[in-house]
Design an enzyme around this catalytic site. Structure first.
Site, short mmCIF file in Angstrom:
data_model
loop_
_atom_site.label_atom_id
_atom_site.label_comp_id
_atom_site.label_asym_id
_atom_site.label_seq_id
_atom_site.Cartn_x
_atom_site.Cartn_y
_atom_site.Cartn_z
N TYR A 125 122.23 42.42 74.72
CA TYR A 125 122.28 42.54 76.32
C TYR A 125 120.86 42.01 77.00
O TYR A 125 120.80 42.32 78.23
CB TYR A 125 122.70 43.79 77.02
CG TYR A 125 124.32 44.07 76.39
CD1 TYR A 125 124.80 43.29 75.50
CD2 TYR A 125 125.20 45.10 77.05
CE1 TYR A 125 126.27 43.47 75.24
CE2 TYR A 125 126.40 45.27 76.62
CZ TYR A 125 127.01 44.54 75.63
OH TYR A 125 128.22 44.89 75.54
N LYS A 174 123.35 46.95 61.40
CA LYS A 174 123.77 45.75 60.66
C LYS A 174 122.73 45.16 60.04
O LYS A 174 122.68 43.80 59.95
CB LYS A 174 124.80 44.91 61.49
CG LYS A 174 125.54 43.81 60.95
CD LYS A 174 126.55 44.48 60.09
CE LYS A 174 127.57 43.30 59.45
NZ LYS A 174 128.70 44.03 58.51
N ASP A 207 130.23 48.24 60.89
CA ASP A 207 131.66 48.18 60.47
C ASP A 207 132.27 49.43 59.73
O ASP A 207 133.31 49.90 60.11
CB ASP A 207 132.06 46.73 59.61
CG ASP A 207 130.74 46.66 58.74
OD1 ASP A 207 129.71 47.15 59.01
OD2 ASP A 207 131.31 45.63 57.99
N ASP A 231 127.95 49.95 73.00
CA ASP A 231 128.95 49.60 74.09
C ASP A 231 130.06 49.91 73.33
O ASP A 231 131.03 50.51 73.83
CB ASP A 231 128.62 48.34 74.36
CG ASP A 231 129.36 47.97 75.76
OD1 ASP A 231 130.09 48.85 76.28
OD2 ASP A 231 129.34 46.96 76.33
N ASP A 235 133.08 53.21 73.37
CA ASP A 235 134.47 53.24 73.88
C ASP A 235 135.43 53.86 72.61
O ASP A 235 136.54 54.44 73.03
CB ASP A 235 134.77 51.59 74.19
CG ASP A 235 134.62 51.54 75.52
OD1 ASP A 235 133.66 52.22 76.36
OD2 ASP A 235 135.06 50.70 76.22
#
Length: 335
Positions: A125, A174, A207, A231, A235
């Site tokens: 971002y 990751k 993951d 982000d 959620d």
């Protein structure tokens, strides 16, 4: 004693109604705030011709603490996300998204208490290097992680864990694939963890973290990660406790903070007295804790908890048949 002045951005869609409900709750709890109102989002675009007017920027800067309803950024018209703009403008590097189980919701889990600490200004971002080829066949975006940015958010996560008496911090990454950016984040995470021997430190590939959150979410306490992963994961965590209507968010910088409902502006139910104001009330609780008004925060949390647990005048998303004003009245009565 001087009254604390809060900047309030009612926002778009259901924003004004749930912000109004929250102000009533803050006043009833005896918080004794002054409020200065400012426009942003579609409301501001219609009134002032810009999504974030200069006057709004000045008010946020002046009062240092802002309570914000959901904002709408027009999609596909070249506008930058308003939330991203505000985070960059005020260097709000830390995004805190707590989720807590409330009895009486339709959530699938009962004992969730997870805090996601998300780096707010870097990563995917950062807004750097967004390129689409002239023929539209190829697009590129750049992810930027700095050692300073990683160390700042990781230190913030551990300090918050220590302050709140939490026992475990999980750094999510990751690095097995994104060896440069995620690799640097993980390297710094391991270094920072050494400074906090009193807190259990773990690390997890993103993951696997998603799977573990669904299969055994009770194992998590504090999750700290980069912007995009944070982000998505925050959620996912909201889904564990009943959805975005139960999830607040705080954006913290060195000397400025913005507290918000993290769900959208829901224009389809705007003006219909249907919205659940819980998310922004919980954001106001975060604001009170930031202002070291924990007694008021606990008072409001207890009232909300009792309303939802008893099913007294709850909104549709909580299994009830009532609207914003009835739900707010139920909270006010308990205060």
């Amino acid at each position: 004693m001087t009254k604390k002045t809060i900047t309030v951005i009612p926002g778009d869609g259901i924003g004004p109604s749930i912000i109004d409900a929250t102000i009533k709750v803050l006043d009833k709890a005896g918080c004794n705030f002054e409020y200065e109102f400012a426009d942003a989002g579609l409301t501001a675009l219609e009134k002032h011709g810009e999504l974030v007017p200069e006057e709004t920027i000045k008010l946020i800067e002046k009062n240092k603490v802002t309570l914000k309803g959901p904002l709408t950024t027009p999609v596909g018209e070249g506008f930058t996300s308003i939330n991203v703009t505000l985070r960059k403008q005020f260097k709000l590097y830390a995004n805190l998204r707590p989720v807590l189980s409330f009895k009486g919701t339709k959530a699938r889990y009962e004992n969730i208490d997870i805090l996601t600490v998300r780096e707010n200004t870097q990563g995917m971002y950062s807004g750097v290097g967004q390129i689409t080829s002239e023929d539209g066949t190829e697009a590129q975006a750049m992810s930027i992680i700095t050692r300073d940015g990683a160390e700042k958010i990781l230190t913030f996560a551990y300090e918050t864990a220590r302050k709140e008496g939490r026992k475990k911090v999980t750094a999510v990454h990751k690095a097995n694939i994104l060896k440069s950016t995620s690799g640097l984040f993980l390297k710094v995470a391991r270094e920072v963890a050494q400074r906090y021997p009193d807190i259990e430190s773990t690390e997890m590939i993103v993951d696997n973290c998603c799977m573990q959150l669904v299969m055994n979410p009770e194992q998590f306490d504090v999750i700290v990660t980069t912007n995009l992963f944070g982000d998505i994961l925050s959620d996912l965590c909201a889904g564990l406790v009943g959805g975005l209507g139960m999830a607040p968010g705080a954006n913290i910088g060195e000397d400025c903070a913005i507290f918000e409902a993290v769900h959208g502006s829901a224009p389809d139910i705007a003006g219909k007295n249907l919205a659940n104001p819980t998310s922004v009330i919980l954001a106001a609780i975060q604001m009170l804790e930031y202002l070291e008004m924990s007694d008021k925060a606990e008072k409001i949390r207890a009232a909300i908890t009792d309303v939802i647990a008893s099913g007294d005048r709850t909104t549709g998303d909580l299994g009830g048949t009532h609207g914003t004003t009835d739900f707010t009245d139920a909270v006010l009565e308990r205060l």
